[in-house]
Write a protein that holds these residues in place. Structure first.
Motif, PDB file in Angstrom:
ATOM      1  N   TRP A  76       0.820  -1.118  -0.263  1.00 23.18           N
ATOM      2  CA  TRP A  76       0.149   0.022  -0.184  1.00 23.18           C
ATOM      3  C   TRP A  76       0.640   0.923   0.045  1.00 23.18           C
ATOM      4  CZ3 TRP A  76      -0.120  -3.648   4.025  1.00 23.18           C
ATOM      5  CH2 TRP A  76       1.020  -2.774   4.681  1.00 23.18           C
ATOM      6  N   ASN A  81      -4.011   0.040  -3.293  1.00 24.30           N
ATOM      7  CA  ASN A  81      -5.375  -0.094  -2.108  1.00 24.30           C
ATOM      8  C   ASN A  81      -5.121  -1.114  -1.348  1.00 24.30           C
ATOM      9  OD1 ASN A  81      -7.695  -0.553  -0.468  1.00 24.30           O
ATOM     10  ND2 ASN A  81      -8.322   1.744  -1.342  1.00 24.30           N
ATOM     11  N   ARG A  82      -4.989  -1.326  -0.100  1.00 24.52           N
ATOM     12  CA  ARG A  82      -4.476  -2.934   0.945  1.00 24.52           C
ATOM     13  C   ARG A  82      -5.984  -3.243   0.463  1.00 24.52           C
ATOM     14  NH1 ARG A  82      -3.171  -3.205   7.384  1.00 24.52           N
ATOM     15  NH2 ARG A  82      -2.935  -5.546   7.419  1.00 24.52           N
ATOM     16  N   GLU A  83      -7.192  -2.892   0.519  1.00 26.29           N
ATOM     17  CA  GLU A  83      -7.914  -3.514   0.972  1.00 26.29           C
ATOM     18  C   GLU A  83      -8.439  -4.092  -0.349  1.00 26.29           C
ATOM     19  OE1 GLU A  83     -12.506  -2.925   2.662  1.00 26.29           O
ATOM     20  OE2 GLU A  83     -10.802  -2.016   4.023  1.00 26.29           O
ATOM     21  N   THR A  84      -7.881  -3.706  -1.113  1.00 26.85           N
ATOM     22  CA  THR A  84      -8.433  -3.810  -2.722  1.00 26.85           C
ATOM     23  C   THR A  84      -7.566  -4.685  -3.012  1.00 26.85           C
ATOM     24  OG1 THR A  84      -9.008  -1.300  -3.820  1.00 26.85           O
ATOM     25  CG2 THR A  84      -8.933  -3.033  -5.292  1.00 26.85           C
TER      26      THR A  84
END
Length: 110
Positions: A76, A81-84
């Motif tokens: 990230w 984006n870490r969640e993506t």
């Protein structure tokens, strides 16, 4: 070192009833958390296990450490984006597991 096992989720497909209790659609498979606490990984594992169990028709055990693994790396910081990244990794893993289990089932029927 070796990764540690986090949470473990079990999904059971719903029974298919005829008649008064059929209810039309199959609905989601029921999930139980066997090991671990509440985390984003547990939410992902429950969803993956439920969908795989529903599509394949038999019990599925899932454990994942996608958020923990991605926290050790710093992708990230490179603008991702870490969640993506985590959700895409989970989707790819689910597709691959479904493919492998379907191939195995085809081989057993021959």
């Amino acid at each position: 070192g070796l990764p540690t096992m986090g949470q473990l989720t079990l999904a059971m497909p719903r029974a298919r009833y005829q008649g008064a209790f059929s209810g039309g659609g199959m609905g989601e498979s029921s999930c139980s958390q066997l090991v671990g606490g509440t985390s984003q990984d547990q939410v992902l594992a429950s969803g993956m296990a439920s969908r795989l169990s529903q599509k394949l028709g038999y019990p599925i055990l899932v454990t994942c450490d996608l958020f923990g693994a991605s926290s050790q790396q710093q992708e990230w910081m490179l603008g991702l984006n870490r969640e993506t990244v985590t959700q895409q990794a989970a989707a790819l893993a689910e597709r691959k597991v479904r493919f492998l289990l379907q191939e195995r089932a085809k081989g057993e029927t021959k």
